[in-house]
Design a protein around this motif. Structure first.
Motif, mmCIF file in Angstrom:
data_model
loop_
_atom_site.group_PDB
_atom_site.id
_atom_site.type_symbol
_atom_site.label_atom_id
_atom_site.label_comp_id
_atom_site.label_asym_id
_atom_site.label_seq_id
_atom_site.Cartn_x
_atom_site.Cartn_y
_atom_site.Cartn_z
ATOM 1 N N PHE A 233 -28.816 5.549 -13.402
ATOM 2 C CA PHE A 233 -27.827 5.974 -14.434
ATOM 3 C C PHE A 233 -28.790 6.525 -15.466
ATOM 4 N N GLY A 234 -29.957 6.131 -15.814
ATOM 5 C CA GLY A 234 -30.776 6.404 -16.905
ATOM 6 C C GLY A 234 -31.387 7.940 -16.579
ATOM 7 N N VAL A 235 -31.749 7.794 -15.235
ATOM 8 C CA VAL A 235 -32.450 9.474 -14.923
ATOM 9 C C VAL A 235 -31.313 10.591 -14.811
ATOM 10 N N THR A 236 -30.174 10.154 -14.465
ATOM 11 C CA THR A 236 -29.181 11.199 -14.127
ATOM 12 C C THR A 236 -28.760 11.516 -15.867
ATOM 13 N N THR A 237 -28.803 10.747 -16.672
ATOM 14 C CA THR A 237 -28.179 11.023 -18.309
ATOM 15 C C THR A 237 -29.202 11.931 -18.785
ATOM 16 N N SER A 238 -30.547 11.102 -18.390
ATOM 17 C CA SER A 238 -31.819 12.173 -18.911
ATOM 18 C C SER A 238 -31.818 13.571 -18.343
ATOM 19 N N VAL A 239 -31.758 13.491 -17.153
ATOM 20 C CA VAL A 239 -31.763 14.882 -16.629
ATOM 21 C C VAL A 239 -30.505 15.898 -17.281
ATOM 22 N N LEU A 240 -29.514 15.570 -17.435
ATOM 23 C CA LEU A 240 -28.443 16.065 -18.024
ATOM 24 C C LEU A 240 -29.051 16.594 -19.628
ATOM 25 N N ARG A 241 -29.652 15.858 -20.306
ATOM 26 C CA ARG A 241 -30.129 16.207 -21.581
ATOM 27 C C ARG A 241 -31.268 17.343 -21.389
ATOM 28 N N MET A 242 -32.168 17.225 -20.391
ATOM 29 C CA MET A 242 -32.971 17.961 -20.298
ATOM 30 C C MET A 242 -32.134 19.598 -19.968
ATOM 31 N N ALA A 243 -31.283 19.647 -18.951
ATOM 32 C CA ALA A 243 -30.514 20.605 -18.489
ATOM 33 C C ALA A 243 -29.911 21.406 -19.749
ATOM 34 N N PHE A 244 -29.591 20.412 -20.608
ATOM 35 C CA PHE A 244 -28.870 21.073 -21.856
ATOM 36 C C PHE A 244 -29.754 21.667 -22.940
ATOM 37 N N GLY A 245 -31.008 21.443 -22.710
ATOM 38 C CA GLY A 245 -32.182 21.863 -23.485
ATOM 39 C C GLY A 245 -32.597 21.152 -24.933
ATOM 40 N N GLY A 246 -31.793 19.762 -24.662
ATOM 41 C CA GLY A 246 -31.773 18.801 -25.710
ATOM 42 C C GLY A 246 -33.136 18.132 -25.774
ATOM 43 N N HIS A 247 -33.767 17.902 -24.530
ATOM 44 C CA HIS A 247 -35.057 17.331 -24.803
ATOM 45 C C HIS A 247 -36.109 17.470 -23.551
ATOM 46 N N PHE A 248 -37.237 17.338 -23.751
ATOM 47 C CA PHE A 248 -38.432 17.518 -22.839
ATOM 48 C C PHE A 248 -38.504 16.331 -21.795
ATOM 49 N N PHE A 249 -39.250 16.662 -20.808
ATOM 50 C CA PHE A 249 -39.285 15.546 -19.991
ATOM 51 C C PHE A 249 -39.878 14.301 -20.617
ATOM 52 N N THR A 250 -40.970 14.591 -21.465
ATOM 53 C CA THR A 250 -41.683 13.317 -22.101
ATOM 54 C C THR A 250 -40.873 12.712 -23.116
ATOM 55 N N ASP A 251 -39.716 13.418 -23.670
ATOM 56 C CA ASP A 251 -38.556 12.622 -24.450
ATOM 57 C C ASP A 251 -38.066 11.544 -23.735
ATOM 58 N N VAL A 252 -37.409 11.963 -22.704
ATOM 59 C CA VAL A 252 -36.570 11.192 -21.835
ATOM 60 C C VAL A 252 -37.454 10.078 -21.093
ATOM 61 N N ALA A 253 -38.770 10.370 -20.810
ATOM 62 C CA ALA A 253 -39.531 9.306 -20.026
ATOM 63 C C ALA A 253 -39.860 8.394 -21.184
ATOM 64 N N ALA A 254 -40.157 8.717 -22.286
ATOM 65 C CA ALA A 254 -40.448 7.643 -23.277
ATOM 66 C C ALA A 254 -39.534 6.711 -23.666
ATOM 67 N N ALA A 255 -38.123 7.283 -23.555
ATOM 68 C CA ALA A 255 -37.028 6.685 -23.764
ATOM 69 C C ALA A 255 -36.903 5.709 -23.052
ATOM 70 N N GLY A 256 -37.171 5.928 -21.599
ATOM 71 C CA GLY A 256 -36.987 4.952 -20.524
ATOM 72 C C GLY A 256 -37.965 3.860 -20.650
ATOM 73 N N LEU A 257 -39.045 4.127 -20.747
ATOM 74 C CA LEU A 257 -40.208 3.312 -20.791
ATOM 75 C C LEU A 257 -40.230 2.392 -21.962
ATOM 76 N N VAL A 258 -39.931 2.818 -23.178
ATOM 77 C CA VAL A 258 -39.873 2.144 -24.376
ATOM 78 C C VAL A 258 -38.796 1.178 -24.237
#
Length: 258
Positions: free
Chosen positions: A179-204
C-alpha cells in the motif's frame, strides 16, 4: 515490530541516503521515467482514475484510524464510561499518525526544507533548480517536496498491521508495504515527489512506529496499561463533563476513583 525490521530499515536508510547523496542525479533519472518530454508534463497527473486512486489511498488510511478517533471522542464526551477499545491501541495509532503524517512532515520538514517538487524543476520544464535530498536550501517556500506527507500517511498502515494477531502479522506487514509503495509511486508519477522523498517518508514512519510500539508495549520501564490510559483520560475529561452536567442541572460529583 522486531529488531530485524529495525535493522533492515536502518540499513535501507543508510544505503539510500548515501547513494542519493553522492549521486543526486539518480532522483532525476527515476523521475524522468514518469515524464513525457513531448508534452513536457507528467501525464499521469491528468489521469482521473489515478487521481481517484490517490484520494482513495488517503481515505483507506484514515478509515483505519477512525475507530481510535471515535473511541477517544466518545471517552472525552462520556468519561464516566470505559473506553470502547484498548487504551494502548488508541494512543499507539493516534500518536504515530500525528507524528509521522503531521508533525514530522507538514509541520517540520515540508515547512522548512526548501526542496522543489519534480514538476517545478528546470529538468522537467519548471522554473526552479533541483537540489539533493540533504540540501534544505531550495527555492520552495512552503509545502515542499521533502519528505512526502501522503507517503508517510500510506506507510503509517504499518501501525494497525503491528496490532494484528501474530499469525496474520506478516501478511498485514506485506499489505502495508504494498500500500505504501503503490501510493508513493503514484506521487512520483504525478511529479509530486522524488524517490528520496517517498523513501524517507516510509523509513521515518517505520522508525516512529517501531519506537512507539517499543515504548508502549515492549520496554518494561515505559510500558503502558489499558487501565492506566483509561484512568488518565477520565481525569482529563471529568472537569468539563461535570461542568456540562451541572449546567444541565445534574451534579455528577467529583471525579470517581479510578
Amino acid at each position: 515490530m522486531n529488531r530485524t525490521g529495525l535493522f533492515i530499515a536502518l540499513f535501507l536508510a543508510l544505503a539510500i541516503g548515501l547513494a542519493f547523496g553522492i549521486y543526486p542525479e539518480l532522483d532525476l533519472k527515476i523521475a524522468a521515467v514518469f515524464y513525457d518530454a513531448t508534452t513536457k508534463s507528467f501525464p499521469l497527473k491528468l489521469n482521473s482514475l489515478a487521481g481517484i486512486a490517490r484520494d482513495a489511498a488517503m481515505w483507506v488510511a484514515w478509515a483505519l484510524a477512525m475507530p481510535a478517533i471515535l473511541a477517544l471522542v466518545a471517552k472525552l464526551l462520556r468519561p464516566d464510561r470505559p473506553l470502547l477499545i484498548s487504551g494502548r491501541t488508541i494512543v499507539f495509532l493516534l500518536v504515530t499518525l500525528a507524528l509521522s503524517a503531521g508533525v514530522l512532515t507538514n509541520l517540520t520538514f515540508k515547512s522548512y526544507w526548501g526542496r522543489p517538487r519534480p514538476v517545478v524543476v528546470t529538468q522537467f520544464n519548471g522554473p526552479d533548480q533541483f537540489v539533493a535530498w540533504w540540501d534544505p536550501r531550495g527555492s520552495c517556500a512552503r509545502n515542499c517536496s521533502f519528505f512526502s506527507g501522503e507517503g508517510a500517511t500510506a506507510f503509517w498502515t504499518y501501525a494497525p498491521a503491528a496490532l494484528t494477531p501474530p499469525a496474520w502479522r506478516p501478511l498485514a506487514y506485506a499489505a502495508a508495504t504494498l500500500f505504501g509503495v503503490t501510493t508513493s509511486v503514484l506521487r512520483m508519477a504525478f511529479g509530486g515527489h522524488f524517490f528520496t522523498d517517498v523513501a524517507a517518508a516510509g523509513l521515518v514512519t517505520f522508525l516512529v512506529i517501531w519506537l512507539a510500539y517499543a515504548w508502549i508495549y515492549r520496554w518494561p520501564s515505559t510500558r503502558l496499561s489499558d487501565q492506566g490510559i483509561d484512568a488518565a483520560m477520565t481525569r482529563m475529561a471529568w472537569p468539563a463533563y461535570r461542568f456540562f452536567q451541572k449546567w444541565r442541572g445534574r451534579d455528577v460529583g467529583p471525579k470517581p476513583s479510578v
